[in-house]
Write an enzyme that holds these catalytic residues in place. Structure first.
Site, mmCIF file in Angstrom:
data_model
loop_
_atom_site.group_PDB
_atom_site.id
_atom_site.type_symbol
_atom_site.label_atom_id
_atom_site.label_comp_id
_atom_site.label_asym_id
_atom_site.label_seq_id
_atom_site.Cartn_x
_atom_site.Cartn_y
_atom_site.Cartn_z
ATOM 1 N N HIS A 82 0.867 -1.264 -0.131
ATOM 2 C CA HIS A 82 -0.093 -0.420 0.226
ATOM 3 C C HIS A 82 0.929 1.369 -0.175
ATOM 4 C CE1 HIS A 82 -3.275 3.317 1.882
ATOM 5 N NE2 HIS A 82 -3.950 2.098 0.769
ATOM 6 N N GLY A 163 5.428 21.241 11.886
ATOM 7 C CA GLY A 163 6.189 20.279 12.258
ATOM 8 C C GLY A 163 8.224 20.708 11.714
ATOM 9 N N GLY A 172 9.031 8.894 8.969
ATOM 10 C CA GLY A 172 7.782 9.658 8.153
ATOM 11 C C GLY A 172 7.494 10.548 8.404
#
Length: 298
Positions: A82, A163, A172
């Site tokens: 995925h 962030g 990630g």
């Protein structure tokens, strides 16, 4: 009426049961939220978790899940069928009861900000919470996946909403959003040829000229040696489950390939299945109030 929000985060781990249980346990620890379902998928190497709660407690549980995932999942070694870009890959908030979409947008922004600032993970807002139109579509945000994000994040137009402005190698990046309920519906085909699944997915999905509210891709199910058309129906009332199924089946016939099964990932609204029953059974004048369990609950 109680204020209820649904959260359906997807994590990039579907094989290590210990890691999955440790992440899911973060929901079980918080009063005011209830775990409804979690569905690990080994081929996708991904787990979908579904829980509901009041707005304040849903925020706490969602952040704790993302924190635990950042501790236990290492994207540097992750492989799966995925598309993914982070340990906590996506985290949508969905209005259920006495909550408006605006409330879920506010929740998404608050949780996204915490994930970005406290965990050091780049966060992108998507769907109704998106900060700009070109970030609404999750596929556009996630394009390039984990491996490609190290360069993508440096582009000015892909600066994170929250962030750091550089990729977190271990965790990630994460997409946090607000959306209406969707149905994750997959159709399994009696062939091992991934090209056939890819071609069917391209025909069925909206971007390929297919059904308006369908996103689709081909996936190889290694353990079963078959392929799958994996779909997200982002508005099941306007593009029904049976319509997506029939189109996949029709396209599969072009290649002489049978449908050997289907699956639903996570939870789906009762109406999505009732619509299918009405269609296939040709029930006239049917009402959801005729469902025994619904009347008992009421």
């Amino acid at each position: 009426m109680a204020r209820i929000v649904e959260c359906v985060p997807n994590f990039s781990e579907g094989r290590n049961k210990g890691v999955i249980e440790a992440i899911v346990d973060e929901v079980r620890k918080i009063n005011g939220v209830k775990l409804l379902d979690y569905s690990p998928d080994e081929d996708h190497n991904r787990t979908v978790v579904t829980f509901v709660g009041d707005p304040e407690n849903i925020k706490a549980a969602a952040f704790n899940l993302a924190k635990k995932a950042s501790e236990l999942i290492d994207m540097r070694v992750h492989k799966g069928g995925h598309p993914r870009m982070g340990a906590t890959d996506v985290m949508p908030f969905i209005p259920v009861s006495d909550v408006a979409m605006a409330d879920c947008i506010a929740i998404a922004r608050e949780v996204g900000k915490r994930i970005g600032e406290e965990l050091g993970i780049p966060v992108y807002l998507y769907e109704d919470a998106a900060s700009t139109d070109y970030r609404k579509n999750l596929a556009d945000v996630r394009k390039g996946q984990y491996e490609g994000f190290f360069d993508k994040i440096k582009q000015q137009e892909w600066k994170p909403d929250f962030g750091p402005g550089e990729m977190n190698a271990k965790s990630g990046a994460t997409a946090v959003g607000a959306r209406v309920p969707l149905v994750a519906f997959n159709v399994n085909l009696g062939t091992s040829d991934i090209e056939i699944a890819d071609k069917i997915a391209k025909t069925v999905r909206f971007l390929g000229g297919g059904l308006r509210f369908v996103k689709a891709m081909g996936v190889k199910l290694e353990e079963r040696n078959i392929v799958q058309v994996s779909m997200n129906l982002v508005n099941y009332e306007k593009t029904a489950v049976y319509r997506a199924y029939e189109m996949v089946k029709m396209e599969a016939q072009r290649y002489g390939v049978p449908v050997v099964g289907t699956e639903v990932i996570g939870l789906l609204p009762m109406k999505a299945l009732i619509d299918c029953a009405e269609y296939y059974l040709q029930i006239e004048g049917f009402s959801i109030d005729q469902v025994l369990e619904k009347r008992i609950v009421e």
